[in-house]
Design a protein around this motif. Structure first.
Motif, short mmCIF file in Angstrom:
data_model
loop_
_atom_site.label_atom_id
_atom_site.label_comp_id
_atom_site.label_asym_id
_atom_site.label_seq_id
_atom_site.Cartn_x
_atom_site.Cartn_y
_atom_site.Cartn_z
N ALA A 53 0.69 -1.19 -0.06
CA ALA A 53 0.06 0.12 0.10
C ALA A 53 0.79 1.22 -0.15
N ASN A 54 1.87 1.38 0.59
CA ASN A 54 2.70 2.33 0.71
C ASN A 54 3.41 2.65 -0.66
N THR A 55 3.82 1.76 -1.43
CA THR A 55 4.24 1.92 -2.69
C THR A 55 3.10 2.39 -3.70
N TYR A 56 1.87 2.22 -3.36
CA TYR A 56 0.75 2.46 -4.13
C TYR A 56 0.47 4.04 -3.91
N PHE A 57 0.50 4.44 -2.50
CA PHE A 57 0.28 6.03 -2.12
C PHE A 57 1.17 6.79 -3.01
N ASP A 58 2.47 6.39 -3.18
CA ASP A 58 3.39 7.23 -3.94
C ASP A 58 2.88 7.16 -5.45
N GLU A 59 2.60 6.05 -5.94
CA GLU A 59 2.45 5.90 -7.35
C GLU A 59 0.83 6.57 -7.67
N GLN A 60 0.04 6.51 -6.78
CA GLN A 60 -1.17 7.06 -7.37
C GLN A 60 -1.02 8.54 -7.20
N LEU A 61 -0.17 9.23 -6.44
CA LEU A 61 0.02 10.74 -6.35
C LEU A 61 0.60 11.19 -7.69
N VAL A 62 1.54 10.47 -8.23
CA VAL A 62 2.28 10.54 -9.55
C VAL A 62 1.22 10.49 -10.60
N LEU A 105 6.82 19.87 -14.77
CA LEU A 105 5.50 20.59 -14.89
C LEU A 105 5.26 21.40 -13.58
N LYS A 106 4.95 22.67 -13.80
CA LYS A 106 4.48 23.32 -12.61
C LYS A 106 2.99 23.69 -12.75
N VAL A 107 2.10 22.92 -11.93
CA VAL A 107 0.56 23.26 -12.05
C VAL A 107 0.13 24.45 -11.39
N GLY A 108 -0.52 25.02 -12.26
CA GLY A 108 -1.07 26.48 -11.59
C GLY A 108 -2.30 26.22 -10.97
N HIS A 109 -2.95 27.17 -10.05
CA HIS A 109 -4.05 27.07 -9.26
C HIS A 109 -5.15 26.85 -9.86
N HIS A 203 0.96 23.42 -3.95
CA HIS A 203 2.64 23.39 -3.38
C HIS A 203 2.70 21.98 -3.26
N ALA A 204 2.11 21.45 -2.44
CA ALA A 204 2.14 19.93 -1.65
C ALA A 204 2.38 18.94 -2.87
N LEU A 205 1.39 19.16 -3.92
CA LEU A 205 1.60 18.21 -5.23
C LEU A 205 2.77 18.39 -5.87
N ASN A 206 3.20 19.73 -6.21
CA ASN A 206 4.42 20.06 -6.93
C ASN A 206 5.68 19.65 -6.31
N VAL A 207 5.76 19.84 -4.73
CA VAL A 207 6.90 19.38 -4.18
C VAL A 207 7.09 17.82 -3.92
N GLN A 208 5.81 16.91 -3.91
CA GLN A 208 5.81 15.43 -3.72
C GLN A 208 6.26 14.92 -4.93
N GLY A 210 7.83 16.41 -7.56
CA GLY A 210 9.10 16.57 -8.04
C GLY A 210 10.00 15.62 -7.08
N ARG A 211 9.77 15.41 -5.84
CA ARG A 211 10.45 14.31 -5.03
C ARG A 211 10.46 12.87 -5.65
N LEU A 212 9.23 12.43 -5.91
CA LEU A 212 9.00 10.97 -6.25
C LEU A 212 9.64 10.70 -7.71
N LYS A 213 9.64 11.75 -8.43
CA LYS A 213 10.46 11.77 -9.84
C LYS A 213 11.92 11.88 -9.68
N GLY A 214 12.46 12.09 -8.58
CA GLY A 214 13.87 12.28 -8.36
C GLY A 214 14.28 13.58 -8.94
N TRP A 215 13.56 14.54 -9.25
CA TRP A 215 13.88 15.74 -9.63
C TRP A 215 14.45 16.63 -8.79
N LEU A 216 13.57 16.61 -7.41
CA LEU A 216 14.22 17.55 -6.38
C LEU A 216 14.67 16.80 -5.42
N ARG A 217 15.82 16.93 -5.11
CA ARG A 217 16.71 16.05 -4.18
C ARG A 217 16.64 16.50 -2.55
N ASP A 218 16.11 17.76 -2.26
CA ASP A 218 15.71 18.29 -0.82
C ASP A 218 14.99 19.43 -1.00
#
Length: 255
Positions: A53-62, A105-109, A203-208, A210-218
């Motif tokens: 399930a923890n893997t699916y939590f990440d996959e479904q966000l992406v 991709l930067k998603v607008g509001h 903001h939360a979606l963009n950060v997560q 980018g993190r999950l795709k490996g584009w944002l390291r910190d």
């Protein structure tokens, strides 16, 4: 069917999964029908579900993030041309000393989402908001819930509960304060959804993403690349909700 009942009883897990993730896990559980339904096997299956399930939590966000991007018709809608920003950045392959280009991709509001569901009309009769739109909004609320937003779920529409294009709001309750809008939605006959998301959710979606795709390291890199305050990046860089056996009060069967 016993395995179906077992999965239906995992409310803490099911409430954190999108419709597609629930279906995938249930299909995998069905593969266990060849084993006996007893305490030991139930424990093993539940632990397998918790782990996966923890893997699916990440996959479904992406998946949800990229579904929004795919469904937003940036060529036809001027508003999306303003709010969808494509940027390139370079990285070095670890094993190959050459540069490659990725897109972020930067998603607008505000977004116009094409073919995500809308108002259903059959034989000249308005049947209201369709199942596809309800599923999309429910899945988005699930992803937001995993990111720490406390969703007021009775705000989510049911099939046929919205009959026109008047706006409705799905709210969340901040840790301090009164309920606030998470998604302001309008549905249309052309299978379009117009959605205004709360800036904090974007903001939360963009950060997560980018993190999950490996584009944002910190979080510092997230703040720079996404052009958001450092405290906002730090707040959302931590991985979302995680399941553990202790959280579910799961204990191993006695020997």
């Amino acid at each position: 069917e016993y395995w179906q009942r077992l999965f239906d009883g995992m409310d803490e897990i099911r409430s954190r999964l999108t419709s597609a993730s629930r279906e995938k896990i249930y299909r995998l559980m069905q593969d266990q029908t060849g084993i006996d339904f007893n305490r030991d096997n139930c424990y093993a299956v539940v632990m397998w579900v918790v782990k996966n399930a923890n893997t699916y939590f990440d996959e479904q966000l992406v998946t949800m993030y990229e579904t929004m991007v795919e469904m937003a018709n940036v060529e036809n809608y001027v508003s999306n041309k303003r709010v969808f920003k494509w940027e390139r950045f370079r990285y070095m392959y670890q094993n190959e000393k050459q540069e490659a280009t990725h897109y972020r991709l930067k998603v607008g509001h505000r977004m116009v989402l094409n073919r995500c569901g809308g108002l259903e009309h059959r034989w000249g009769t308005n049947r209201g908001i369709d199942e596809r739109a309800c599923t999309f909004l429910s899945d988005m609320a699930t992803v937001a819930h995993n990111l720490g937003f406390r969703i007021i779920r009775h705000d989510l529409p049911r099939e046929g509960s919205v009959m026109d294009s008047s706006p409705f709001v799905v709210r969340h309750t901040p840790a301090k304060g009164k309920p606030e809008s998470l998604m302001r939605v309008r549905v249309f006959r052309n299978s379009n959804l117009h959605v205004q998301f709360a800036p904090e959710l974007i903001h939360a979606l963009n950060v997560q993403h980018g993190r999950l795709k490996g584009w944002l390291r910190d979080d510092a890199e997230a703040a720079t690349e996404l052009e958001i305050p450092a405290e906002t990046a730090a707040r959302h860089f931590t991985p979302g909700f995680r399941l553990t056996s202790s959280a579910l009060r799961i204990t191993a069967p006695a020997a």
